[in-house]
Design an enzyme around this catalytic site. Structure first.
Site, PDB file in Angstrom:
ATOM      1  N   ALA A  59       3.287  -0.851   4.837  1.00 54.83           N
ATOM      2  CA  ALA A  59       2.796  -0.835   6.221  1.00 54.83           C
ATOM      3  C   ALA A  59       2.396  -2.226   6.719  1.00 54.83           C
ATOM      4  O   ALA A  59       2.447  -2.493   7.928  1.00 54.83           O
ATOM      5  CB  ALA A  59       1.625   0.133   6.338  1.00 54.83           C
ATOM      6  N   ASP A  73       2.135 -15.568   6.461  1.00 53.69           N
ATOM      7  CA  ASP A  73       1.741 -16.967   6.234  1.00 53.69           C
ATOM      8  C   ASP A  73       1.788 -17.309   4.748  1.00 53.69           C
ATOM      9  O   ASP A  73       2.228 -18.396   4.368  1.00 53.69           O
ATOM     10  CB  ASP A  73       0.326 -17.226   6.767  1.00 53.69           C
ATOM     11  N   SER A 117      13.114   2.912   2.857  1.00 54.73           N
ATOM     12  CA  SER A 117      13.658   3.626   4.009  1.00 54.73           C
ATOM     13  C   SER A 117      14.273   2.634   4.989  1.00 54.73           C
ATOM     14  O   SER A 117      14.023   1.426   4.898  1.00 54.73           O
ATOM     15  CB  SER A 117      12.546   4.424   4.689  1.00 54.73           C
ATOM     16  N   ARG A 147      13.392   4.738  12.131  1.00 50.54           N
ATOM     17  CA  ARG A 147      12.139   5.501  12.145  1.00 50.54           C
ATOM     18  C   ARG A 147      11.333   5.180  13.409  1.00 50.54           C
ATOM     19  O   ARG A 147      11.894   4.735  14.404  1.00 50.54           O
ATOM     20  CB  ARG A 147      11.377   5.209  10.846  1.00 50.54           C
ATOM     21  N   HIS A 189      12.743  -2.556   1.764  1.00 52.06           N
ATOM     22  CA  HIS A 189      12.157  -1.283   2.198  1.00 52.06           C
ATOM     23  C   HIS A 189      13.036  -0.161   1.671  1.00 52.06           C
ATOM     24  O   HIS A 189      14.267  -0.240   1.786  1.00 52.06           O
ATOM     25  CB  HIS A 189      12.094  -1.192   3.733  1.00 52.06           C
ATOM     26  N   GLU A 215      12.793  -9.266   1.196  1.00 52.01           N
ATOM     27  CA  GLU A 215      11.982  -8.149   1.725  1.00 52.01           C
ATOM     28  C   GLU A 215      12.768  -6.857   1.501  1.00 52.01           C
ATOM     29  O   GLU A 215      13.929  -6.773   1.890  1.00 52.01           O
ATOM     30  CB  GLU A 215      11.756  -8.393   3.230  1.00 52.01           C
ATOM     31  N   ASN A 253       7.936  -5.613  -1.090  1.00 50.58           N
ATOM     32  CA  ASN A 253       7.916  -4.502  -0.131  1.00 50.58           C
ATOM     33  C   ASN A 253       6.488  -4.449   0.388  1.00 50.58           C
ATOM     34  O   ASN A 253       5.600  -3.891  -0.266  1.00 50.58           O
ATOM     35  CB  ASN A 253       8.298  -3.189  -0.806  1.00 50.58           C
ATOM     36  N   TYR A 256      11.261   8.694   0.961  1.00 46.32           N
ATOM     37  CA  TYR A 256      11.157   7.627  -0.044  1.00 46.32           C
ATOM     38  C   TYR A 256      11.819   7.948  -1.389  1.00 46.32           C
ATOM     39  O   TYR A 256      11.838   7.104  -2.283  1.00 46.32           O
ATOM     40  CB  TYR A 256       9.679   7.268  -0.259  1.00 46.32           C
ATOM     41  N   PRO A 307       0.791  -1.229   0.000  1.00 47.48           N
ATOM     42  CA  PRO A 307       0.000   0.000   0.000  1.00 47.48           C
ATOM     43  C   PRO A 307       0.831   1.290   0.000  1.00 47.48           C
ATOM     44  O   PRO A 307       1.903   1.340   0.592  1.00 47.48           O
ATOM     45  CB  PRO A 307      -0.805  -0.099   1.302  1.00 47.48           C
ATOM     46  N   ASN A 308       0.289   2.260  -0.675  1.00 50.60           N
ATOM     47  CA  ASN A 308       0.849   3.621  -0.753  1.00 50.60           C
ATOM     48  C   ASN A 308       2.131   3.720  -1.574  1.00 50.60           C
ATOM     49  O   ASN A 308       2.715   4.789  -1.680  1.00 50.60           O
ATOM     50  CB  ASN A 308       1.080   4.215   0.653  1.00 50.60           C
ATOM     51  N   ARG A 360       5.235  11.068  -2.632  1.00 50.67           N
ATOM     52  CA  ARG A 360       4.985  10.726  -1.234  1.00 50.67           C
ATOM     53  C   ARG A 360       6.239  10.947  -0.395  1.00 50.67           C
ATOM     54  O   ARG A 360       7.257  10.299  -0.623  1.00 50.67           O
ATOM     55  CB  ARG A 360       4.608   9.241  -1.179  1.00 50.67           C
TER      56      ARG A 360
HETATM   57  C1  DQA Z   1       8.283   1.050   3.654  1.00 51.40           C
HETATM   58  C2  DQA Z   1       8.416   1.283   5.163  1.00 51.40           C
HETATM   59  C3  DQA Z   1       7.095   1.067   5.871  1.00 51.40           C
HETATM   60  O1  DQA Z   1       7.234   1.286   7.269  1.00 51.40           O
HETATM   61  C4  DQA Z   1       6.051   2.026   5.339  1.00 51.40           C
HETATM   62  O2  DQA Z   1       4.798   1.766   5.923  1.00 51.40           O
HETATM   63  C5  DQA Z   1       5.953   2.030   3.856  1.00 51.40           C
HETATM   64  C6  DQA Z   1       7.164   1.869   3.046  1.00 51.40           C
HETATM   65  C7  DQA Z   1       9.581   1.410   2.889  1.00 51.40           C
HETATM   66  O3  DQA Z   1       9.688   1.018   1.734  1.00 51.40           O
HETATM   67  O4  DQA Z   1      10.459   2.081   3.437  1.00 51.40           O
HETATM   68  O5  DQA Z   1       4.886   2.264   3.296  1.00 51.40           O
HETATM   69  O6  DQA Z   1       8.030  -0.340   3.440  1.00 51.40           O
END
Ligand code: DQA
Length: 161
Positions: free
Chosen positions: A89, A99, A117, A122, A115, A113, A86, A22, A9-10, A17
């Protein structure tokens, strides 16, 4: 040989954003760059961005059934060489996504995985990842380069498999 890249998401609004956290690149920019790497290395990437947890779980279930289920041929199983995720959240909340990923631990398919950031520098609620314990590797804080590093590692693992 295929690599799935799943963004949560996002992440669809990357570039607009919180650029200080990011970066300025959009998800399309990131995808275009990964496609160049994929073409050079003779692999295919399939990129999906979903905002809802259920959709991400469904996609992971479909990938598992399509490529890893025991009824599938060895050739088909070898087609999938890795998953880069990724979970955004959902990293910090989702047992369901964990799972859905954990079933791949019984296969040779690496789960990376990523990220953008550094989640550990954080807020404390971002320090916990439900995903990391079942991931092959975790990259956090390298910006969009994290996806590149993940894809290079998967290519290397695929060649040595
Ligand atoms: C994120 C880090 C998460 O805490 C955050 O909710 C995101 C992006 C990152 O790519 O740094 O939406 O996964």
């Amino acid at each position: 040989q295929k690599v799935f890249i799943i963004n949560g998401p996002n992440l669809g609004i990357l570039g607009k954003r919180q650029n200080n956290i990011y970066g300025n690149k959009t998800l399309n920019d990131i995808e275009d760059n990964l496609k160049i790497i994929a073409t050079k290395n003779d692999i295919e990437i399939i990129h999906l961005q979903k905002n809802s947890e259920g959709e991400i779980v469904s996609i992971l279930n479909e990938i598992y059934i399509s490529y890893c289920d025991n009824s599938k041929s060895e050739n088909l199983k070898r087609n999938l060489i890795g998953i880069i995720i990724n979970p955004a959240a959902y990293t910090h909340t989702s047992i369901a996504i964990r799972d859905a990923l954990e079933v791949f631990n019984e296969t040779k398919v690496p789960i990376i995985e990523v990220h953008l950031s550094n989640i550990f520098s954080r807020e404390t609620f971002r320090h916990k990842s439900y995903i990391s314990p079942i991931a092959t590797g975790v990259i956090s804080g390298l910006g969009s380069y994290g996806y590149e590093a993940a894809i290079f590692k998967i290519i290397e693992m695929g060649k040595n498999a």
